[in-house]
Design a protein around this motif. Structure first.
Motif, short mmCIF file in Angstrom:
data_model
loop_
_atom_site.label_atom_id
_atom_site.label_comp_id
_atom_site.label_asym_id
_atom_site.label_seq_id
_atom_site.Cartn_x
_atom_site.Cartn_y
_atom_site.Cartn_z
N GLU A 366 0.85 -1.19 0.00
CA GLU A 366 0.00 0.00 0.00
C GLU A 366 0.89 1.25 0.00
O GLU A 366 1.85 1.33 0.76
N SER A 382 -2.36 1.24 -6.44
CA SER A 382 -3.72 0.81 -6.09
C SER A 382 -4.73 1.36 -7.10
O SER A 382 -5.70 0.68 -7.47
N LYS A 395 -4.20 -8.75 -7.13
CA LYS A 395 -3.32 -7.82 -6.41
C LYS A 395 -2.40 -8.56 -5.45
O LYS A 395 -1.21 -8.24 -5.34
#
Length: 435
Positions: A366, A382, A395
């Motif tokens: 992230e 993202s 992902k």
């Protein structure tokens, strides 16, 4: 009964006549009668006995009884002793379910190891009714109502057409000895309550109850076979395999009159048990998921995606300048190359002089950003995943090739514009990803 049993084998189970058979013998009346019948038909057989260590000296006495019988009649004898209570605690299952799993797993191991063809168990007609009643009280679908199948793969139950009364009569006529399980007389277990309290009432109401019940089971089994055939045909059309994933089209599923039945049939073998959660997942938001011990079911837009749970967490892999290839955790090849004619998603060319070694191969995190090839600005990874309609599974499985903290390649997808080949490039590096 011997004549009826022989006719039953010839008409419905003729493949048994020339095969090597393992007879599961507990020492009770049903299994001892089955063993005697098979001996009378001169079958090629061996005996398998499970000592579940649940009734102390009684369990050991059963073992001795069956072993002695086999020694007298020169029948090959196989024994396995289980610490069933300990297994049940470890597996989180009931004693009955644990014993069932232990014995059938061992029967298959024994059958393969010793070169036998089938395993015969002594389930009979009354057992079918008892199982039906148990499933009915617990709540069940058509599979639970269909009862005990006469054959399930290599496991065959040739006594299903015979009642307990017939078996007791045959044992008396042929002076067959057996061991009585003292727990069979106790009404603590649900099966025993049905056996001692419910079945006698039904038989008294209709002396032909067992015969009529068997006819009903045949009809239910036919219905089950037809339903399964129709669901298999639907899943062949609605489920597509993508690598190690299976994608079910929800638009096709929701057009059916009974989508819940299809989901149950599709997913039961993967260990799912929270069926209300499974059914709700079809209407959940993208990204919602549920788990079985070994599998994940993910809602992704118009599909449900089934895949094995990711149990391995890979640490970052360092790639030195002298490295020409790696094989794990994915396959990458590196070579200096001036020919730029090969262009596909799995092959990229970068300016080698812009790279800082060691390169790092890692999962995405992230906050990762990169500059997609051909674009001017930076983009959150993202956001890129969302735009490219990556599922949560996609992902989780995506690899990044990085130079220090800068993404060089979203492997197999998109390169970073900052490492592209230009007119000023002197050294070109070709990097190839193999599935």
């Amino acid at each position: 009964m011997l004549h009826s049993f022989q006719n039953h084998i010839r008409q419905h189970l003729p493949f048994l006549e020339t095969k090597k058979l393992i007879i599961a013998v507990s020492g009770g009346i049903d299994s001892m009668v089955l063993l005697h019948l098979c001996q009378e038909l001169n079958c090629t057989l061996a005996v398998a006995h499970c000592n579940f260590s649940l009734r102390d000296v009684e369990s050991d006495a059963d073992e001795i009884f069956v072993r002695d019988y086999c020694q007298v009649h020169k029948i090959p004898f196989f024994l396995n002793r289980f610490s069933t209570a300990a297994f049940a605690k470890t597996m989180g299952l009931s004693i009955q379910m644990t014993a069932r799993q232990l014995r059938y797993d061992w029967f298959e191991t024994l059958r393969v190891r010793e070169g036998f063809d089938y395993v015969l168990t002594a389930h009979q007609a009354d057992d079918v009714v008892e199982t039906f009643m148990i499933n009915l009280t617990r709540g069940t679908g058509i599979e639970g109502l269909a009862g005990i199948p006469i054959q399930n793969g290599v496991v065959v139950r040739p006594l299903l057409s015979f009642s307990r009364n017939e078996i007791e009569k045959y044992a008396a006529e042929h002076l067959i000895s057996w061991r009585e399980d003292s727990s069979n007389s106790e009404n603590y277990y649900q099966r025993n309550r049905i056996r001692h309290e419910v079945l006698p009432v039904l038989k008294a109401m209709n002396p032909s109850f067992l015969e009529n019940f068997q006819k009903t089971m045949d009809y239910v089994q036919d219905t089950k076979n037809m339903v399964n055939w129709a669901i298999d045909a639907f899943l062949e059309k609605a489920v597509r395999q993508h690598g190690q994933e299976f994608h079910l089209d929800l638009n096709l599923l929701n057009a059916l009159p009974a989508p819940r039945a299809v989901l149950y049939y599709w997913l039961k073998k993967y260990g799912f048990t929270a069926w209300d959660d499974v059914y709700r997942l079809t209407e959940a938001a993208t990204g919602k998921q549920i788990f079985s011990p070994d599998f994940t079911l993910l809602k992704n837009r118009t599909h449900l995606i089934l895949h094995a749970r990711q149990t391995i967490s890979y640490p970052p892999v360092l790639i030195e300048k002298t490295t020409t290839a790696i094989d794990f955790p994915i396959k990458l090849a590196f070579c200096n190359q001036s020919d730029l004619s090969i262009t596909d998603a799995n092959t990229i060319f970068v300016d080698a002089d812009l790279l800082q070694y060691p390169l790092v191969l890692r999962r995405w995190e992230e906050g990762d950003v990169f500059k997609p090839f051909g674009l001017k600005g930076m983009k959150k990874l993202s956001k890129y995943f969302k735009d490219e309609k990556f599922s949560l599974i996609d992902k989780e499985r995506q690899w990044l090739l990085c130079s220090e903290n800068t993404i060089v390649w979203v492997v197999g997808k998109r390169t970073d514009d900052r490492f592209k080949i230009t007119n000023n490039t002197i050294n070109k590096l070709k990097i190839t990803y193999s599935e």
